[in-house]
Write a protein that holds these residues in place. Structure first.
Motif, short mmCIF file in Angstrom:
data_model
loop_
_atom_site.label_atom_id
_atom_site.label_comp_id
_atom_site.label_asym_id
_atom_site.label_seq_id
_atom_site.Cartn_x
_atom_site.Cartn_y
_atom_site.Cartn_z
N THR A 28 -17.70 -5.04 3.80
CA THR A 28 -17.50 -3.95 4.53
C THR A 28 -16.07 -4.04 5.50
O THR A 28 -15.77 -3.08 6.00
CB THR A 28 -18.75 -3.66 5.67
N GLY A 29 -15.71 -5.23 5.26
CA GLY A 29 -14.28 -5.45 6.12
C GLY A 29 -13.23 -5.41 5.35
O GLY A 29 -12.44 -6.62 5.35
N ALA A 30 -12.89 -4.42 4.56
CA ALA A 30 -11.49 -4.46 3.68
C ALA A 30 -10.43 -4.27 4.91
O ALA A 30 -10.17 -3.97 5.78
CB ALA A 30 -11.56 -3.18 3.04
N ILE A 31 -9.55 -5.37 4.41
CA ILE A 31 -8.23 -5.40 5.12
C ILE A 31 -7.27 -4.73 4.38
O ILE A 31 -6.72 -5.00 3.33
CB ILE A 31 -7.67 -7.05 5.21
N VAL A 32 -7.08 -3.67 5.29
CA VAL A 32 -6.09 -2.61 4.71
C VAL A 32 -4.55 -2.90 5.16
O VAL A 32 -4.29 -2.97 6.20
CB VAL A 32 -6.38 -1.15 5.27
N LEU A 33 -3.83 -2.79 4.12
CA LEU A 33 -2.18 -3.07 4.31
C LEU A 33 -1.59 -1.94 4.13
O LEU A 33 -0.94 -1.65 3.28
CB LEU A 33 -2.00 -4.20 3.37
N ALA A 34 -1.57 -1.27 5.40
CA ALA A 34 -0.87 0.05 4.87
C ALA A 34 0.66 0.01 5.54
O ALA A 34 1.03 -0.52 6.50
CB ALA A 34 -1.49 1.20 5.97
N CYS A 35 1.47 0.45 4.88
CA CYS A 35 2.84 0.52 4.99
C CYS A 35 3.34 1.62 5.80
O CYS A 35 3.12 2.75 5.59
CB CYS A 35 3.88 0.31 3.73
N ALA A 36 3.83 1.56 6.91
CA ALA A 36 4.31 2.44 7.85
C ALA A 36 5.30 2.17 9.11
O ALA A 36 5.80 0.93 8.76
CB ALA A 36 3.12 3.08 8.82
N ALA A 37 6.11 3.05 9.65
CA ALA A 37 7.21 2.81 10.54
C ALA A 37 6.51 2.48 11.76
O ALA A 37 5.64 2.66 12.22
CB ALA A 37 7.99 4.05 10.55
N ILE A 38 7.77 1.81 12.65
CA ILE A 38 7.17 1.42 13.99
C ILE A 38 6.71 2.67 14.72
O ILE A 38 7.22 3.63 14.54
CB ILE A 38 8.40 0.77 14.63
N TYR A 39 5.81 2.51 15.58
CA TYR A 39 5.13 3.51 16.40
C TYR A 39 6.43 4.33 17.13
O TYR A 39 7.12 3.85 17.99
CB TYR A 39 4.06 2.97 17.22
N GLN A 163 -10.92 -5.05 -3.24
CA GLN A 163 -10.25 -5.69 -2.10
C GLN A 163 -8.82 -6.30 -2.71
O GLN A 163 -7.79 -6.31 -2.05
CB GLN A 163 -10.85 -6.80 -1.64
N ALA A 164 -8.65 -6.43 -3.97
CA ALA A 164 -7.34 -7.09 -4.45
C ALA A 164 -6.20 -5.95 -4.71
O ALA A 164 -5.10 -6.33 -4.91
CB ALA A 164 -7.76 -7.59 -5.86
#
Length: 284
Positions: A28-39, A163-164
């Protein structure tokens, strides 16, 4: 929930209760690696009584961003610019998982397109899950003892292959692994946002809430076959060589906290060789 390894081919002793709990946490703890800009600091200068759907935002108003083409142009421009999409081959993150029963350190390594190693340190021993294409395996390492290996089979294979995935679900769908069904105005914890409804590459229905100021995912909700709702919140985005990564994630199921993940470090393109992910000879 029954034993995590009922459907696996045994090459070692029966998994302990702690190993079964580990699988539940990781499932249940998928580590999501979302690419985005600095807040962006735009939020601080917006008048509170003004609707985001009516004002100009960095990438267009909410009403403009519900158009799929406009949305994807903005999402890719801030989350996965061409240089990152073309040059990022590996990512390594390290941190801690707090499941309520234990707080343990982990290291996650991914390499394009579908290689992964996830190692969790239980002080007395380490457990590693590996993904190499369609092959999924597990290693238990105890000091002064031979490593123990098993092939993972059954439903657990689906879990670890999911997950991969290298990119987040929106980018994966854009690349053909899944599909975006709809984009609509919504709100998340009193924040005006965009709700992206999609089916991922495994056919699972997922709603992802996007901050229109930054194009960062705020949260995602996954709907299970049994009717339960798994929710993951993302926060504390940090820029890692041009790729913003959420350093804090909290996963709940039907409102009950399942785990908290806090990253301590992250790095891109660290020179990880593909042979590190190879399936152990004893499992071939």
């Amino acid at each position: 929930m029954g034993s995590s390894y009922t459907n696996t081919k045994r090459k070692s002793s029966k998994p302990s209760k702690s190993q079964i709990l580990l699988k539940r946490v990781l499932y249940t703890g998928a580590i999501v690696l979302a690419c985005a800009a600095i807040y962006s600091t735009v939020k601080s200068v917006l008048a509170p009584e003004t609707s985001m759907g009516e004002i100009g935002l960095p990438h267009g108003s909410i009403q403009e961003l519900v158009d799929p083409r406009t949305f994807m142009t903005a999402y890719l421009a801030t989350n996965c610019k061409p240089p990152l999409l073309e040059t990022t081959q590996t990512i390594r993150v390290a941190g801690r998982i707090d499941s309520g029963h234990a707080n343990e350190s982990f290291v996650l390594i991914k390499k394009q397109p579908n290689l992964m190693l996830f190692t969790i340190d239980r002080k007395t021993h380490q457990i590693t899950f590996g993904v190499h294409g369609d092959k999924v395996w597990r290693r238990v390492r105890i000091p002064n003892r031979d490593d123990e290996f098993i092939n993972i089979e059954g439903d657990e294979v689906y879990t670890w292959k999911s997950q991969a995935r290298f990119y987040d679900r929106i980018i994966q769908a854009h690349l053909g692994d899944g599909s975006i069904l709809n984009i609509e105005p919504s709100d998340w914890e009193n924040i005006d946002c965009l709700k992206v409804k999609l089916k991922d590459g495994d056919g699972d229905r997922v709603d992802i809430y996007i901050d229109p100021l930054t194009m960062h995912p705020l949260a995602e909700e996954q709907y299970r076959d049994n009717g339960a709702v798994q929710q993951t919140k993302f926060s504390d985005y940090r820029d890692i060589d041009g790729m913003p990564i959420p350093f804090n994630m909290v996963t709940t199921v039907d409102g009950e906290v399942l785990n908290r993940i806090e990253l301590e470090s992250a790095a891109l393109n660290t020179g990880i060789m593909s042979r590190l992910f190879e399936v152990p000879d004893s499992l071939l």
